[in-house]
Design an enzyme around this catalytic site. Structure first.
Site, PDB file in Angstrom:
ATOM      1  CB  THR A  78       5.095   6.620   2.544  1.00  0.00           C
ATOM      2  OG1 THR A  78       4.616   6.421   1.214  1.00  0.00           O
ATOM      3  CG2 THR A  78       5.790   7.963   2.633  1.00  0.00           C
ATOM      4  N   GLY A 117       0.827  -1.202   0.000  1.00  0.00           N
ATOM      5  CA  GLY A 117       0.000   0.000   0.000  1.00  0.00           C
ATOM      6  C   GLY A 117       0.860   1.250   0.000  1.00  0.00           C
ATOM      7  CB  CYS A 118       0.280   4.586  -1.427  1.00  0.00           C
ATOM      8  SG  CYS A 118      -1.408   4.890  -0.879  1.00  0.00           S
ATOM      9  CE1 TYR A 119      -1.762   8.326   3.582  1.00  0.00           C
ATOM     10  CE2 TYR A 119      -3.573   6.801   3.266  1.00  0.00           C
ATOM     11  CZ  TYR A 119      -3.091   8.097   3.341  1.00  0.00           C
ATOM     12  OH  TYR A 119      -3.957   9.150   3.189  1.00  0.00           O
ATOM     13  CB  THR A 120       1.996   0.091   3.585  1.00  0.00           C
ATOM     14  OG1 THR A 120       0.599   0.112   3.410  1.00  0.00           O
ATOM     15  CG2 THR A 120       2.382  -0.947   4.583  1.00  0.00           C
TER      16      THR A 120
END
Lengths: 337, 337, 337, 337
Positions: free
Chosen positions: B154, B149-152
């Protein structure tokens, strides 16, 4: 105190209208509608209104609305408006209609541009067009006022002095218009998703935008000659604001800018919401206000007129309250400065 | 040349993926899917691709997709992905899955956070997690890679050095994350209309965002201790970019910033897409790139980690191609610089 | 009618202040200053004010300003303010000071954070802090009110109920703050160019932002205990708005959200500008208003407080007028709804 | 491998150029300049380039630059460019000049619009104009190529087919142009502060923008007739992108849109970066690319041409590399797709 209703209260124009009415010393909001059967509090429909107004959006018919108020701001989509306005008027309430349904005088033109039959055609030609800067004499007595389109007001306020005073060729006009995205409404459309229209500009409705016949008709009526404009709207990545850059050919090729601005100042003398400025206007300066800033420049043979408004205020909710003020005997600027 | 398909090609991640693949010397796009039965050309689905790729989006089942390619980028929503991945793998194609379906190892955790039963639960624990900076050894041989995931990504790239090296309290972590709107997808939702989220910032999913268990699991696995973060995502008025501002308590209260940055530089040595910087990173610098910029500051007793990515590139399509490169023996940076 | 001056009228706060004062029935603007010797009309300095106010910005000393008004809104930068405030007060005018010069009580703390010696140190500790929600008793009689910082108000209004009621650990507080760009002022700086900060988010001033000691002091004073926060500001691509996402540890780990919100509602009962809401607040809803929207969520062990204001209104010009209202006996909401 | 220098590397165009050149297999960047005597690393001047390029910006004279490279991209402001180009050419290096200094052929016209005497006037008329879609024959052998202005390219690519094929009245042309803010450069100006131009659109330079004579000259030369356009630029709140909405009178009033588009397709056949599209183009689709999307509509009697580019890529750095490719024998699209 005038009891007012907002018919159709879920959109951006309705939000803006409610905000302005909450500041108005002579208006009390007594009814809000939406088709949602769950009767949501307005503070949930528009979280910006949390704590401001203890009313629910109810699914009400025109008789029910009329029973609760003296005047209705009708913020329904076109076609929906003409389905309720006759009953509202017959019930004795006055109406400021923010839809397009009563802006044009000719049903055939309406049907050509809106692709729907007008069911209250007979009333069209005798409805007062609610642009106070041109028609303030007729508004005070009107029972029904057709509130102008946002592009329309901005275009017309830019061009009217030149056309009314017959200083430009009425067949030479190009209006290149730019609008913030709130003008496209609160409906769910791919084209108004943030990630589609942010960091982008594009034209839309080239040659077929529905404000075109409205601009034509009002400018023709006001100037006593046939005006037909080439109108191109664009979507700009900002919430609100319209800039119309209008091009036309002056009849006197030697007319200079200072004289043009003098003409504008005389034309708008005593009109509190049109500011004839010398700088190039920007939409930011009129955002969240009822002002229209306008100036003119020469560019080679052309006159270039620049006019700006906030599409939700002077282009919709603000001018609606301006009309309300005229209809109810308040100073024109009440709640609008 | 590897023949690749993009399964689910109407969203923003798919657009970004196709753009990158068109620059890749070792990939040929041979199939694109959507559920639209009208088989629109991809250049109409994404006008940015006009003239770039002569393929239509077809409504294809997994066997049909498998027949046309060697590797599938699966850009379907969660739940839809696990409905096709088993067939794809059984048909002998490799898969980079950009959904959440194979990121977690525990079906019960998946079901708690995604509110749907996992229909391919057995495969979850043995799927390789496609964060190359941590798991590059396992990716080359994998048949199925779960793209993070993108938040993950980062969050993890910001925090991993501190946790893997056991320099901070694993129970002290707050991740305050900010994302551009494209992260919310291309579906029609009121909250992602331009006029709703422009000129506004707000938190969402406080305490219940689905990337939370993914961050927990990966950081726990990588560091060999139980990590549980408080994760708060926010929507920021910009197209793309994620900034994670992460707060944690260092075990050594006297540890200074220069030493922390040294640790980061050693940890990410040889990792081409993580840039340990001294300035405070901004999302603009990594937009449209596969980089993650990261730095650390002390603020009173806390360490404050700042990490940025482009949510569509390093957070999704870019890392997918990075995984593809590792899986197919290309240099890790091919098509990504 | 109170005659008011705006000392330092070229910035964004001054523009907002003038806009609000023009709506105020009890204030007449009689002087505006700037260091520009050319005495530009205010409608040229701020084109948004074209036609609204027929005054020029004059380079006036404090005696000259005092001679023309009853009360001064001092919108100068820090250090410049303390150079004129003593003379203003000695000349018998009252002052709402929007700079940081009188917000802190301890000159040593001021000098540590602002890197300049305080030349009116003796007055610091006895100046009234102009946050009406906490200090409304002292404001009416004050001759000098120190208007709070924008981050400060937003943080404090979010956290005060928890700290005053001693429900959280005062050493556990992290404030992750996000602000629109107008908060950075109208000076020419590379970092506030459009093309630098649009489509980007970044932190700045991590660990050293000057609003930190102000938050500490006010929360400590209000709650009778030592509060020290970790404060991280971020620049968000929007004109206006602050969101503070504050994290803290509740003393009672079982305290539920509904009870927390009840505490907030009681704490802010009768405070017209704080709206305790149940939804996650967004800055858009408070933009161009004097409201602060606040809510609380639990996330694992933490309380997450979300508070929003418009940095130019409730964070600066609006609260200045709110203080003016209290000082001059007007209803607190005059000109602010 | 061609050794290239970027003369003037602190601006947005230089950043974009360096990014593209870093992807180019046939270019090696060997020198970067700025007037800053402190020789900052390029990764500090443009933090987006952190870790990408180990060069410093040096304050170098033209001989020093020439000694280190084979070809110079001159990204200096106008007037500064003509001070170094002659020496560069005499030193035997080739030059792509991104300033306005060599775009016009007539020194008198230059001096009228730029208000400075041209010190290398003799070279003006024989410099190749670097718009590959019109002048690709001359570019390969040129030692000096004048890279076009951003508005210029976008206007010309939209209008050239109609004028070269003599299908419209050359005196009827209005170009209403809209640009993102990066086009205004990285200098510190009040008008390009975020809080000034965000949420706003305005015209600027009406009747006197310096790209006007360039559009006139190139369209006149290409079409063999005198073309004089009315050109109005606008600043749009976005980072990058230009949309030109151009209005003109077709000679054949019955010409239909399909035929016009056929003409465009034929005109641009084999030109890899012009996409003749049927939908209304939006700048987002060409952002970060070297494409120009163009289409045409009829609106009442007018043809409305819509053309879009990324002002920093096809409008500046991208076309510079396109010219470089032609000059050095690379495929025209190298590093640009």
């Amino acid at each position: 105190m005038t009891r007012v209703a907002v018919y159709g209260s879920t959109g951006y124009t309705a939000l803006e209208l409610i905000r302005i009415l909450l500041r108005h010393p002579g208006a009390e909001i007594t009814a809000l509608t939406s088709r949602n059967e769950e009767r949501p509090p307005i503070g949930e429909v528009h979280t910006a209104l949390a704590g401001r107004l203890d009313l629910r959006c109810e699914n009400l018919g025109p008789e029910e609305v009329a029973a609760r108020c003296d005047l209705v701001f009708c913020a329904l989509p076109h076609a929906a408006s003409m389905a309720v306005v006759p009953t509202l008027l017959e019930s004795g309430v006055r109406v400021v209609d923010l839809s397009a349904d009563y802006r044009l005088s000719d049903p055939a033109v309406y049907e050509t541009w809106y692709h729907v039959e007008h069911t209250d055609a007979e009333r069209m030609a005798r409805t007062v067009y609610g642009l106070p800067e041109l028609f303030c004499d007729a508004i005070p007595e009107a029972d029904l006022v057709a509130n102008p389109g946002c592009y329309t007001s901005t275009s017309i306020l830019g061009l009217a002095p030149l056309l009314v005073e017959k200083r430009v060729d009425p067949r030479s006009i190009v209006v290149d218009a730019k609008s913030g995205v709130s003008g496209a409404g609160r409906g769910l459309k791919l084209g108004t998703l943030y990630a589609e229209c942010n960091e982008s500009i594009s034209a839309y409705g080239v040659g077929n935008h529905r404000h075109t016949p409205e601009i034509d008709e009002v400018l023709s009526t006001a100037s006593g000659q046939t005006v037909e404009v080439v109108f191109t709207p664009h979507l700009v990545p900002m919430d609100r604001g319209i800039l119309c850059t209008s091009y036309c050919d002056p009849l006197d090729p030697n007319w200079d800018e200072a004289e043009v601005l003098d003409l504008y100042r005389r034309f708008y003398e005593g009109k509190p919401f049109v500011r004839v400025v010398e700088h190039l206007p920007r939409t930011k300066d009129v955002a969240h206000t009822n002002f229209c800033d306008v100036t003119v420049r020469r560019s080679r043979g052309k006159l270039v007129v620049l006019s700006t408004t906030d599409n939700l205020v002077k282009g919709a909710a603000g001018v609606a309250v301006q009309n309300f003020n005229l209809m109810t005997g308040h100073p024109e600027t009440t709640a609008l400065l």
